[in-house]
Motif scaffolding. Structure first.
Motif, PDB file in Angstrom:
ATOM      1  N   SER A 238       4.828   3.146  -8.880  1.00  0.00           N
ATOM      2  CA  SER A 238       3.944   3.719  -7.859  1.00  0.00           C
ATOM      3  C   SER A 238       2.786   4.423  -8.547  1.00  0.00           C
ATOM      4  O   SER A 238       3.003   5.236  -9.449  1.00  0.00           O
ATOM      5  N   LEU A 239       1.576   4.134  -8.110  1.00  0.00           N
ATOM      6  CA  LEU A 239       0.388   4.685  -8.761  1.00  0.00           C
ATOM      7  C   LEU A 239       0.113   6.129  -8.367  1.00  0.00           C
ATOM      8  O   LEU A 239      -0.468   6.874  -9.144  1.00  0.00           O
ATOM      9  N   ALA A 240       0.489   6.516  -7.166  1.00  0.00           N
ATOM     10  CA  ALA A 240       0.360   7.904  -6.710  1.00  0.00           C
ATOM     11  C   ALA A 240       1.647   8.252  -5.976  1.00  0.00           C
ATOM     12  O   ALA A 240       1.985   7.616  -4.985  1.00  0.00           O
ATOM     13  N   ARG A 241       2.365   9.257  -6.483  1.00  0.00           N
ATOM     14  CA  ARG A 241       3.630   9.676  -5.860  1.00  0.00           C
ATOM     15  C   ARG A 241       3.422  11.040  -5.216  1.00  0.00           C
ATOM     16  O   ARG A 241       3.181  12.022  -5.907  1.00  0.00           O
ATOM     17  N   VAL A 242       3.526  11.064  -3.894  1.00  0.00           N
ATOM     18  CA  VAL A 242       3.311  12.295  -3.142  1.00  0.00           C
ATOM     19  C   VAL A 242       4.627  13.067  -3.086  1.00  0.00           C
ATOM     20  O   VAL A 242       5.618  12.582  -2.536  1.00  0.00           O
ATOM     21  N   LYS A 243       4.609  14.281  -3.646  1.00  0.00           N
ATOM     22  CA  LYS A 243       5.794  15.140  -3.649  1.00  0.00           C
ATOM     23  C   LYS A 243       5.970  15.825  -2.299  1.00  0.00           C
ATOM     24  O   LYS A 243       7.073  15.923  -1.780  1.00  0.00           O
ATOM     25  N   SER A 244       4.865  16.312  -1.739  1.00  0.00           N
ATOM     26  CA  SER A 244       4.902  16.949  -0.423  1.00  0.00           C
ATOM     27  C   SER A 244       3.497  16.904   0.163  1.00  0.00           C
ATOM     28  O   SER A 244       2.514  16.757  -0.557  1.00  0.00           O
ATOM     29  N   MET A 245       3.439  17.062   1.494  1.00  0.00           N
ATOM     30  CA  MET A 245       2.147  17.102   2.156  1.00  0.00           C
ATOM     31  C   MET A 245       2.297  17.780   3.508  1.00  0.00           C
ATOM     32  O   MET A 245       3.338  17.695   4.142  1.00  0.00           O
TER      33      MET A 245
ATOM     34  N   CYS B 183       0.903   1.362  -4.178  1.00  0.00           N
ATOM     35  CA  CYS B 183      -0.235   2.264  -4.336  1.00  0.00           C
ATOM     36  C   CYS B 183       0.195   3.716  -4.138  1.00  0.00           C
ATOM     37  O   CYS B 183      -0.002   4.547  -5.008  1.00  0.00           O
ATOM     38  N   ILE B 184       0.779   4.012  -2.976  1.00  0.00           N
ATOM     39  CA  ILE B 184       1.152   5.393  -2.648  1.00  0.00           C
ATOM     40  C   ILE B 184       2.620   5.429  -2.233  1.00  0.00           C
ATOM     41  O   ILE B 184       3.015   4.765  -1.280  1.00  0.00           O
ATOM     42  N   GLU B 185       3.394   6.228  -2.946  1.00  0.00           N
ATOM     43  CA  GLU B 185       4.793   6.438  -2.595  1.00  0.00           C
ATOM     44  C   GLU B 185       4.951   7.851  -2.048  1.00  0.00           C
ATOM     45  O   GLU B 185       4.532   8.821  -2.676  1.00  0.00           O
ATOM     46  N   LYS B 186       5.557   7.957  -0.879  1.00  0.00           N
ATOM     47  CA  LYS B 186       5.937   9.264  -0.332  1.00  0.00           C
ATOM     48  C   LYS B 186       7.298   9.588  -0.936  1.00  0.00           C
ATOM     49  O   LYS B 186       8.340   9.223  -0.397  1.00  0.00           O
ATOM     50  N   ALA B 187       7.279  10.271  -2.087  1.00  0.00           N
ATOM     51  CA  ALA B 187       8.499  10.520  -2.852  1.00  0.00           C
ATOM     52  C   ALA B 187       9.464  11.442  -2.118  1.00  0.00           C
ATOM     53  O   ALA B 187      10.651  11.484  -2.460  1.00  0.00           O
ATOM     54  N   PHE B 188       8.992  12.147  -1.107  1.00  0.00           N
ATOM     55  CA  PHE B 188       9.858  13.026  -0.323  1.00  0.00           C
ATOM     56  C   PHE B 188      10.631  12.255   0.751  1.00  0.00           C
ATOM     57  O   PHE B 188      11.473  12.827   1.439  1.00  0.00           O
ATOM     58  N   GLN B 189      10.357  10.977   0.902  1.00  0.00           N
ATOM     59  CA  GLN B 189      11.113  10.120   1.808  1.00  0.00           C
ATOM     60  C   GLN B 189      12.029   9.227   0.965  1.00  0.00           C
ATOM     61  O   GLN B 189      11.791   9.036  -0.226  1.00  0.00           O
ATOM     62  N   PRO B 190      13.079   8.651   1.545  1.00  0.00           N
ATOM     63  CA  PRO B 190      14.137   8.035   0.738  1.00  0.00           C
ATOM     64  C   PRO B 190      13.869   6.638   0.186  1.00  0.00           C
ATOM     65  O   PRO B 190      14.666   6.124  -0.602  1.00  0.00           O
ATOM     66  N   GLY B 191      12.775   5.993   0.548  1.00  0.00           N
ATOM     67  CA  GLY B 191      12.572   4.595   0.179  1.00  0.00           C
ATOM     68  C   GLY B 191      12.557   4.316  -1.308  1.00  0.00           C
ATOM     69  O   GLY B 191      13.217   3.380  -1.778  1.00  0.00           O
ATOM     70  N   GLY B 192      11.805   5.088  -2.061  1.00  0.00           N
ATOM     71  CA  GLY B 192      11.700   4.845  -3.497  1.00  0.00           C
ATOM     72  C   GLY B 192      13.037   4.939  -4.201  1.00  0.00           C
ATOM     73  O   GLY B 192      13.404   4.076  -4.998  1.00  0.00           O
ATOM     74  N   GLN B 193      13.790   5.986  -3.888  1.00  0.00           N
ATOM     75  CA  GLN B 193      15.107   6.160  -4.490  1.00  0.00           C
ATOM     76  C   GLN B 193      16.032   5.024  -4.086  1.00  0.00           C
ATOM     77  O   GLN B 193      16.760   4.473  -4.919  1.00  0.00           O
TER      78      GLN B 193
ATOM     79  N   ASP C 225       0.813  -1.210   0.000  1.00  0.00           N
ATOM     80  CA  ASP C 225       0.000   0.000   0.000  1.00  0.00           C
ATOM     81  C   ASP C 225       0.848   1.262   0.000  1.00  0.00           C
ATOM     82  O   ASP C 225       0.555   2.210  -0.704  1.00  0.00           O
ATOM     83  N   PHE C 226       1.930   1.291   0.792  1.00  0.00           N
ATOM     84  CA  PHE C 226       2.770   2.475   0.931  1.00  0.00           C
ATOM     85  C   PHE C 226       4.235   2.157   0.710  1.00  0.00           C
ATOM     86  O   PHE C 226       4.700   1.067   1.038  1.00  0.00           O
ATOM     87  N   LEU C 227       4.960   3.147   0.215  1.00  0.00           N
ATOM     88  CA  LEU C 227       6.416   3.131   0.181  1.00  0.00           C
ATOM     89  C   LEU C 227       6.872   4.456   0.766  1.00  0.00           C
ATOM     90  O   LEU C 227       6.559   5.520   0.224  1.00  0.00           O
ATOM     91  N   ALA C 228       7.563   4.399   1.893  1.00  0.00           N
ATOM     92  CA  ALA C 228       8.074   5.608   2.558  1.00  0.00           C
ATOM     93  C   ALA C 228       9.588   5.488   2.676  1.00  0.00           C
ATOM     94  O   ALA C 228      10.324   5.975   1.832  1.00  0.00           O
ATOM     95  N   ASN C 229      10.054   4.818   3.703  1.00  0.00           N
ATOM     96  CA  ASN C 229      11.493   4.629   3.903  1.00  0.00           C
ATOM     97  C   ASN C 229      12.029   3.372   3.225  1.00  0.00           C
ATOM     98  O   ASN C 229      13.229   3.192   3.122  1.00  0.00           O
ATOM     99  N   GLY C 230      11.142   2.491   2.806  1.00  0.00           N
ATOM    100  CA  GLY C 230      11.543   1.318   2.032  1.00  0.00           C
ATOM    101  C   GLY C 230      11.876   0.076   2.825  1.00  0.00           C
ATOM    102  O   GLY C 230      12.268  -0.936   2.251  1.00  0.00           O
ATOM    103  N   ALA C 231      11.704   0.115   4.148  1.00  0.00           N
ATOM    104  CA  ALA C 231      12.097  -1.033   4.973  1.00  0.00           C
ATOM    105  C   ALA C 231      11.307  -2.292   4.635  1.00  0.00           C
ATOM    106  O   ALA C 231      11.884  -3.377   4.530  1.00  0.00           O
ATOM    107  N   ALA C 232       9.999  -2.165   4.471  1.00  0.00           N
ATOM    108  CA  ALA C 232       9.172  -3.340   4.160  1.00  0.00           C
ATOM    109  C   ALA C 232       9.593  -3.957   2.824  1.00  0.00           C
ATOM    110  O   ALA C 232       9.775  -5.176   2.725  1.00  0.00           O
TER     111      ALA C 232
END
Length: 191
Positions: free
Chosen positions: A174-181, A153-163, A125-132
């Motif tokens: 990622s279907l929805a990439r959040v740049k900031s929030m 589903c949702i990547e927090k692109a402002f966190q390092p996991g995706g990179q 569901d989420f990708l943030a720091n990438g640990a999972a």
């Protein structure tokens, strides 16, 4: 995926600058019609990859993975966060630090269900720091299976996991990439 972004804008709740609650439709109460569209999109993105198994982690990714698996016509396998009497003996194991729960889990998968001949798509569901995802990648590699990529589903692109995951050579869609929030400014998606 415009449909998912629109739903996040409508029903997502930002807490602070790093928590996005989507429990109204994605990871507590589940909108199965939305999941069907998400599954179709993952199938489109990974078309022709001859996926034989979808792997996710307990618990929020299971619903999405199940619907995606229907689209691919393959089984779902989920990594358990706790060893049970039902899973005894020969297992693959990896450590995962949970951003949400603030603790480290040993995730496990029975060797019976993850084989070297498998072509595996990770779904979460989420990708943030990438640990999972890193934990799941470790399980696939330990099994000698082929990792096709990861559908998020949702990547927090402002966190390092995706990179971090992409730098490992893993294809991430990622279907929805959040740049900031933020609570004040809402959500901005990547272009």
């Amino acid at each position: 995926m415009r449909l998912l972004e629109d739903r996040i804008r409508k029903d997502g709740v930002v807490k602070g600058n790093d928590v996005l609650k989507v429990d109204k439709f994605l990871n507590h109460q589940m909108d199965v019609e939305l999941f069907t569209e998400i599954g179709k999109e993952f199938q489109r993105l990974f078309e022709g990859e001859k996926i034989t198994k979808i792997l996710t982690i307990e618990a929020s990714g299971i619903g999405i993975a199940c619907v995606a698996a229907q689209c691919f016509g393959v089984p779902v396998l989920f990594a358990k966060k706790n060893k049970t009497k039902n899973i005894a003996g020969d297992v693959y194991t990896s450590k995962v630090e949970s951003f949400t729960h603030g603790r480290v889990y040993d995730i496990i998968v029975s060797r019976e269900f993850l084989r070297p001949e498998d072509r595996v798509l990770l779904i979460d569901d989420f990708l943030a720091n990438g640990a999972a995802l890193m934990g799941l990648i470790a399980l696939v590699r330990e099994a000698g299976a082929t990792l096709i990529g990861a559908g998020i589903c949702i990547e927090k692109a402002f966190q390092p996991g995706g990179q971090r995951i992409r730098e490992m050579g893993v294809r991430v869609e990622s279907l929805a990439r959040v740049k900031s929030m933020s609570e004040e400014n809402g959500i901005e998606f990547c272009g």
